[in-house]
Each structure stands twice: as C-alpha cells, then as structure tokens.
Design a protein around this motif. Structure first.
Motif, PDB file in Angstrom:
ATOM      1  N   THR A   1      12.045  -1.198  -4.833  1.00 54.61           N
ATOM      2  CA  THR A   1      12.915  -1.502  -3.978  1.00 54.61           C
ATOM      3  C   THR A   1      14.310  -0.653  -4.614  1.00 54.61           C
ATOM      4  OG1 THR A   1      13.828  -3.516  -4.903  1.00 54.61           O
ATOM      5  CG2 THR A   1      12.444  -3.623  -2.982  1.00 54.61           C
ATOM      6  N   VAL A   2      15.046  -0.225  -3.729  1.00 50.04           N
ATOM      7  CA  VAL A   2      16.400   0.706  -3.926  1.00 50.04           C
ATOM      8  C   VAL A   2      17.492   0.148  -3.019  1.00 50.04           C
ATOM      9  CG1 VAL A   2      17.397   2.818  -4.416  1.00 50.04           C
ATOM     10  CG2 VAL A   2      15.336   2.276  -5.253  1.00 50.04           C
ATOM     11  N   SER A   3      18.886   0.226  -3.384  1.00 49.16           N
ATOM     12  CA  SER A   3      19.718  -0.118  -2.266  1.00 49.16           C
ATOM     13  C   SER A   3      19.785   0.799  -1.056  1.00 49.16           C
ATOM     14  CB  SER A   3      21.084  -0.003  -2.909  1.00 49.16           C
ATOM     15  OG  SER A   3      22.163   0.352  -2.140  1.00 49.16           O
ATOM     16  N   VAL A   4      19.501   0.147   0.054  1.00 51.49           N
ATOM     17  CA  VAL A   4      19.454   0.970   1.523  1.00 51.49           C
ATOM     18  C   VAL A   4      20.770   1.790   1.356  1.00 51.49           C
ATOM     19  CG1 VAL A   4      19.590   0.882   3.774  1.00 51.49           C
ATOM     20  CG2 VAL A   4      18.339  -1.021   2.600  1.00 51.49           C
ATOM     21  N   ALA A   5      21.882   1.346   1.130  1.00 46.85           N
ATOM     22  CA  ALA A   5      23.182   2.362   1.125  1.00 46.85           C
ATOM     23  C   ALA A   5      23.024   3.712   0.396  1.00 46.85           C
ATOM     24  CB  ALA A   5      24.314   1.419   0.520  1.00 46.85           C
ATOM     25  N   ASP A   6      22.515   3.234  -0.971  1.00 49.63           N
ATOM     26  CA  ASP A   6      22.341   4.584  -1.829  1.00 49.63           C
ATOM     27  C   ASP A   6      21.062   5.544  -1.482  1.00 49.63           C
ATOM     28  OD1 ASP A   6      22.016   6.045  -4.012  1.00 49.63           O
ATOM     29  OD2 ASP A   6      20.972   4.610  -5.201  1.00 49.63           O
ATOM     30  N   LEU A   7      19.998   4.736  -0.682  1.00 46.37           N
ATOM     31  CA  LEU A   7      19.208   5.907  -0.178  1.00 46.37           C
ATOM     32  C   LEU A   7      19.609   6.224   1.143  1.00 46.37           C
ATOM     33  CD1 LEU A   7      15.786   3.335  -0.069  1.00 46.37           C
ATOM     34  CD2 LEU A   7      16.547   5.046  -1.755  1.00 46.37           C
ATOM     35  N   PHE A   8      20.427   5.815   1.939  1.00 47.65           N
ATOM     36  CA  PHE A   8      20.928   6.563   3.162  1.00 47.65           C
ATOM     37  C   PHE A   8      21.857   7.527   2.828  1.00 47.65           C
ATOM     38  CE2 PHE A   8      24.883   6.531   5.987  1.00 47.65           C
ATOM     39  CZ  PHE A   8      24.217   7.126   7.251  1.00 47.65           C
ATOM     40  N   GLN A   9      22.986   7.351   1.904  1.00 47.71           N
ATOM     41  CA  GLN A   9      23.904   8.239   1.453  1.00 47.71           C
ATOM     42  C   GLN A   9      23.484   9.448   0.791  1.00 47.71           C
ATOM     43  OE1 GLN A   9      26.401   5.985  -1.223  1.00 47.71           O
ATOM     44  NE2 GLN A   9      27.145   4.685   0.533  1.00 47.71           N
ATOM     45  N   ASN A  10      22.223   9.441   0.031  1.00 50.43           N
ATOM     46  CA  ASN A  10      21.714  10.618  -0.542  1.00 50.43           C
ATOM     47  C   ASN A  10      20.334  11.142  -0.032  1.00 50.43           C
ATOM     48  OD1 ASN A  10      23.121  10.497  -3.350  1.00 50.43           O
ATOM     49  ND2 ASN A  10      22.650   8.509  -3.023  1.00 50.43           N
ATOM     50  N   ARG A  11      20.029  10.640   1.175  1.00 53.90           N
ATOM     51  CA  ARG A  11      18.770  11.086   1.741  1.00 53.90           C
ATOM     52  C   ARG A  11      18.603  12.783   2.141  1.00 53.90           C
ATOM     53  NH1 ARG A  11      14.976   8.383   6.181  1.00 53.90           N
ATOM     54  NH2 ARG A  11      14.469   7.579   4.270  1.00 53.90           N
ATOM     55  N   ALA A  12      19.902  13.187   2.583  1.00 53.27           N
ATOM     56  CA  ALA A  12      19.892  14.612   2.969  1.00 53.27           C
ATOM     57  C   ALA A  12      19.935  15.402   1.626  1.00 53.27           C
ATOM     58  CB  ALA A  12      21.324  15.172   3.731  1.00 53.27           C
ATOM     59  N   ALA A  13      20.497  15.171   0.536  1.00 57.69           N
ATOM     60  CA  ALA A  13      20.572  15.639  -0.578  1.00 57.69           C
ATOM     61  C   ALA A  13      19.118  15.605  -1.524  1.00 57.69           C
ATOM     62  CB  ALA A  13      21.528  15.053  -1.608  1.00 57.69           C
ATOM     63  N   ASP A  14      18.475  14.525  -1.252  1.00 56.74           N
ATOM     64  CA  ASP A  14      16.897  14.128  -1.930  1.00 56.74           C
ATOM     65  C   ASP A  14      16.105  15.227  -1.185  1.00 56.74           C
ATOM     66  OD1 ASP A  14      18.032  12.184  -3.312  1.00 56.74           O
ATOM     67  OD2 ASP A  14      17.195  10.893  -2.126  1.00 56.74           O
ATOM     68  N   LYS A  15      16.345  15.372   0.322  1.00 54.16           N
ATOM     69  CA  LYS A  15      15.309  16.199   0.911  1.00 54.16           C
ATOM     70  C   LYS A  15      15.652  17.661   0.493  1.00 54.16           C
ATOM     71  CE  LYS A  15      15.877  14.415   5.063  1.00 54.16           C
ATOM     72  NZ  LYS A  15      15.300  14.282   6.628  1.00 54.16           N
ATOM     73  N   GLU A  16      16.868  18.039   0.358  1.00 50.28           N
ATOM     74  CA  GLU A  16      17.266  19.419  -0.099  1.00 50.28           C
ATOM     75  C   GLU A  16      16.729  19.833  -1.291  1.00 50.28           C
ATOM     76  OE1 GLU A  16      20.987  22.236  -0.641  1.00 50.28           O
ATOM     77  OE2 GLU A  16      21.361  20.245   0.548  1.00 50.28           O
ATOM     78  N   ARG A  17      16.765  18.863  -2.429  1.00 52.47           N
ATOM     79  CA  ARG A  17      16.197  19.186  -3.763  1.00 52.47           C
ATOM     80  C   ARG A  17      14.895  18.942  -3.635  1.00 52.47           C
ATOM     81  NH1 ARG A  17      18.139  15.758  -9.239  1.00 52.47           N
ATOM     82  NH2 ARG A  17      16.559  16.780 -10.630  1.00 52.47           N
ATOM     83  N   PHE A  18      14.316  18.317  -3.078  1.00 51.88           N
ATOM     84  CA  PHE A  18      12.573  18.446  -2.563  1.00 51.88           C
ATOM     85  C   PHE A  18      12.355  19.929  -2.250  1.00 51.88           C
ATOM     86  CE2 PHE A  18       8.741  17.782  -0.402  1.00 51.88           C
ATOM     87  CZ  PHE A  18       7.909  17.281  -1.324  1.00 51.88           C
ATOM     88  N   THR A  19      12.857  20.519  -1.159  1.00 48.19           N
ATOM     89  CA  THR A  19      12.729  21.478  -0.567  1.00 48.19           C
ATOM     90  C   THR A  19      12.783  22.623  -1.476  1.00 48.19           C
ATOM     91  OG1 THR A  19      13.284  20.793   1.430  1.00 48.19           O
ATOM     92  CG2 THR A  19      13.280  23.036   1.254  1.00 48.19           C
ATOM     93  N   THR A  20      13.733  22.582  -2.333  1.00 51.34           N
ATOM     94  CA  THR A  20      14.046  23.605  -3.469  1.00 51.34           C
ATOM     95  C   THR A  20      13.116  23.627  -4.378  1.00 51.34           C
ATOM     96  OG1 THR A  20      16.409  23.502  -3.242  1.00 51.34           O
ATOM     97  CG2 THR A  20      15.561  24.265  -5.230  1.00 51.34           C
ATOM     98  N   LEU A  21      12.638  22.325  -4.817  1.00 50.14           N
ATOM     99  CA  LEU A  21      11.600  21.990  -5.824  1.00 50.14           C
ATOM    100  C   LEU A  21      10.315  22.691  -5.382  1.00 50.14           C
ATOM    101  CD1 LEU A  21      10.657  21.101  -8.651  1.00 50.14           C
ATOM    102  CD2 LEU A  21      10.086  19.027  -7.447  1.00 50.14           C
ATOM    103  N   PHE A  22       9.789  22.405  -4.212  1.00 49.83           N
ATOM    104  CA  PHE A  22       8.422  22.567  -3.734  1.00 49.83           C
ATOM    105  C   PHE A  22       8.468  24.168  -3.159  1.00 49.83           C
ATOM    106  CE2 PHE A  22       7.468  18.351  -4.721  1.00 49.83           C
ATOM    107  CZ  PHE A  22       6.095  18.344  -5.030  1.00 49.83           C
ATOM    108  N   GLN A  23       9.242  24.788  -2.988  1.00 54.17           N
ATOM    109  CA  GLN A  23       9.480  26.187  -2.599  1.00 54.17           C
ATOM    110  C   GLN A  23       9.251  27.106  -3.703  1.00 54.17           C
ATOM    111  OE1 GLN A  23      12.674  26.588   0.188  1.00 54.17           O
ATOM    112  NE2 GLN A  23      11.371  26.084   1.989  1.00 54.17           N
ATOM    113  N   LYS A  24       9.597  26.691  -4.970  1.00 55.15           N
ATOM    114  CA  LYS A  24       9.410  27.562  -5.918  1.00 55.15           C
ATOM    115  C   LYS A  24       8.197  28.327  -5.918  1.00 55.15           C
ATOM    116  CE  LYS A  24      12.882  25.123  -8.933  1.00 55.15           C
ATOM    117  NZ  LYS A  24      12.976  24.125 -10.239  1.00 55.15           N
TER     118      LYS A  24
END
Length: 339
Positions: free
Chosen positions: A316-339
């Motif tokens: 489990t992780v704070s829902v607020a933390d997950l919500f605030q960072n979801r867009a940034a997390d997906k952007e970082r994931f995209t950058t990582l797996f597009q290398k």
C-alpha cells in the motif's frame, strides 16, 4: 469568406450528438423519480463479466436497462473527461480499476456523494471517506506461470529481473491499464524495488503489452512463460484447464479494488443507485465471486484458488501520493521503455 458548407456540416454533427445523447439518457431522464428506465455503465471489466453482472442485477431489477461502454481504465476515463469538456457525459455509473483513478474525477467534482445502505461488512479502507466511490472487489497483481514452458518458478517480483527469466516475461502497460498504472505507482514507492526494479525489467527483456487480457493470452498460449497479471485472470485460466498457475509474490501484492461511483451528471440517479447497491450487496458480491473475483465484503467466500483479503500481504501507498504523481510516473515509464 464564411463557408456555409462547413456550417451545415457542423450543425448536422451537432444534431447527431444531441440525438445520441437523447438515445442514451432521454428515456432514463423521464424515470428519474423512480427506479426504472435506463442507465449507462462505463467499465474496464471484461465484457463477459460486465454482462454477467448486469444479468444478475436484472433478476432483481428487470425494469432497469443497463447499456455498457467497455475499454481499459485509461481509455474509459479519457472518454469521460472528453465528454465532460463537451458537456455531454453519457455515463451514469463508473466501475473501473482503482481508487487513484476515481480521485482524479473527485478532484474535478464529477462524482455524486452516495453512502449505499450496503456498506456494512466492507472494510473502511475500501470506502472513500466522502462516499464518492466504494471498492467492489479486491484484485491483486502477481505472477502467472505457464507450467509447460517455464524453466523455473519465480517466488517474487524481483525474480523476473534475474538472468534465468530473461526475455520470457510480459506485463501490462500503465498507459492502458488502470491496475498497471496503480502497480507502477506502488512498486516504485516500495522499499527494495522502486524505479531500479523497472530498469532491471527493461534490461532483462520484459515485454510490455496493452492490458492484462493480452498478458493472459500470451502466457496461456505459451508465447511467454511468465507474466505480471491480475489474480482472477490467471486463476480463471487455470480452472478452464490451461497449464498455468498464479503466484502471490513474496514482496506482497499491489491490490486494486475496482471502485464504483455515481456521476453527478447522471440522468437517472435512482436507477444508478440501485445498481450500485446491488454490486455492493451480498448477492452482488456472491456474483463477483462466481466470476472469479475476491469479494470485498466480509462473509462472502473467495473463489477456489484465490486468497481472502485477510490472507495475503497487500502493498500500500498513500492514495494522495499516487494521484499526485501518476502522470509523472507514466511519463517516466514511457521514457524508460521507449529507449
């Protein structure tokens, strides 16, 4: 110069949009005071499961017609937000992967507060404190193994990054699957895993596919030996005779609750509330269990092959933390797996 052809085309399209809106909600609007008419459900549930749920609901409420739009959570929410911008939200009820997704809509004031009378027996952790959404089941993510193709059994998520599992595993994309987006946020904030874990998966040849269904198909067919997947999908495949098994990872399991919520713009709120009540009722929870899901309500047994909510370790992780960072997390994931 003003283009009258373009204006005519615009008016025609606008007329079609109004007709479409009337078709989805017009008859339901006339029934708002009662519990009949029509509602529109937007969901990320597999189509067959959504239809089974509706069939069970209609046994108790044959006067309420439920229309369905089904896609991955990210596409469902994109559709709702686009409709909100256009002022033409068609959905009455949302049933999608995770609470972080609902937090996005809650922040935009799109959800109606509704404390269902069927909340008894559901842990508080799965109920929004403002009653804008409620979990309907508990879906963990673990590891599916094709027993006829696997060269060894992973015991933990970390094992999928080891050399012996190179290029033999597959996982859903957080850009399509709400559950995968939730998993990304949780795992990258779990001690001992974090972003280095995803970097290791990338180096080890992890395949990224559209959603959990694609993972299920690939592993069942033997195209991949291992996959990160929602528990019920692996378990259902096993019960149908596929050479697979499901492993609850040693680190613990990210768990989404597939919440349900009522849109403020619903044209038939009474009928929509009746649907929500059914999903959260004992009968609705038993229906979910028959479809292979772990029920969120106490006193309802999980399906054979899966653990009850008290029998596995949830990450489990704070829902607020997950919500605030979801867009940034997906952007970082995209950058990582597009290398």
């Amino acid at each position: 110069m003003f283009n009258w052809k373009k204006k005519a085309l615009f008016l025609a399209l606008a007329g079609l949009a109004l007709i479409s809106a009337a078709g989805c909600g017009g008859s339901a609007g006339k029934k708002e005071a009662g519990k009949g008419g029509e509602i529109v459900l937007y969901t990320s549930q597999p189509e067959a499961d959504a239809q089974k749920l509706i069939a069970a609901f209609n046994q108790d409420h044959p006067d309420i017609k439920v229309k369905v739009f089904r896609s991955g959570t990210e596409e469902v929410i994109s559709k709702v937000l686009a409709e909100q911008t256009a002022g033409t939200v068609q959905a009455d009820v949302l049933l999608v992967a995770d609470n972080v997704t609902f937090e996005q809509l809650k922040q935009k004031d799109m959800l109606e507060k509704y404390a269902s009378p069927e909340l008894k027996g559901i842990p508080e952790a799965y109920i929004d404190k403002d009653h804008t959404y409620t979990g309907t089941k508990v879906i963990t993510t673990g590891i599916i193994v094709n027993t006829s193709k696997a060269k060894g059994d992973p015991k933990a998520f970390a094992d999928l990054a080891k050399p012996e599992f190179a290029a033999s595993a597959i996982m859903p994309s957080p850009l399509y699957s709400g559950a995968a987006a939730y998993n990304l946020g949780v795992i990258t904030r779990t001690q001992g895993m974090g972003w280095p874990y995803y970097e290791a998966l990338k180096k080890n040849g992890m395949t990224v596919t559209k959603g959990n269904g694609a993972v299920q198909k690939a592993v069942v067919a033997g195209e991949k030996a291992y996959g990160m997947i929602a528990d019920y999908m692996a378990n259902n495949s096993r019960k149908k005779g596929a050479p697979v098994k499901f492993i609850y990872p040693a680190e613990g399991s990210p768990a989404v609750t597939e919440p349900i919520g009522l849109l403020k713009t619903s044209k038939n709120k009474e009928a929509a509330k009746a649907f929500i009540d059914f999903v959260l009722s004992k009968k609705g929870q038993e229906t979910a269990a028959k479809m292979g899901y772990t029920p969120v309500k106490e006193g309802v047994q999980p399906p054979e092959g899966l653990k009850a909510i008290t029998d596995f370790k949830a990450l489990t992780v704070s829902v607020a933390d997950l919500f605030q960072n979801r867009a940034a997390d997906k952007e970082r994931f995209t950058t990582l797996f597009q290398k």
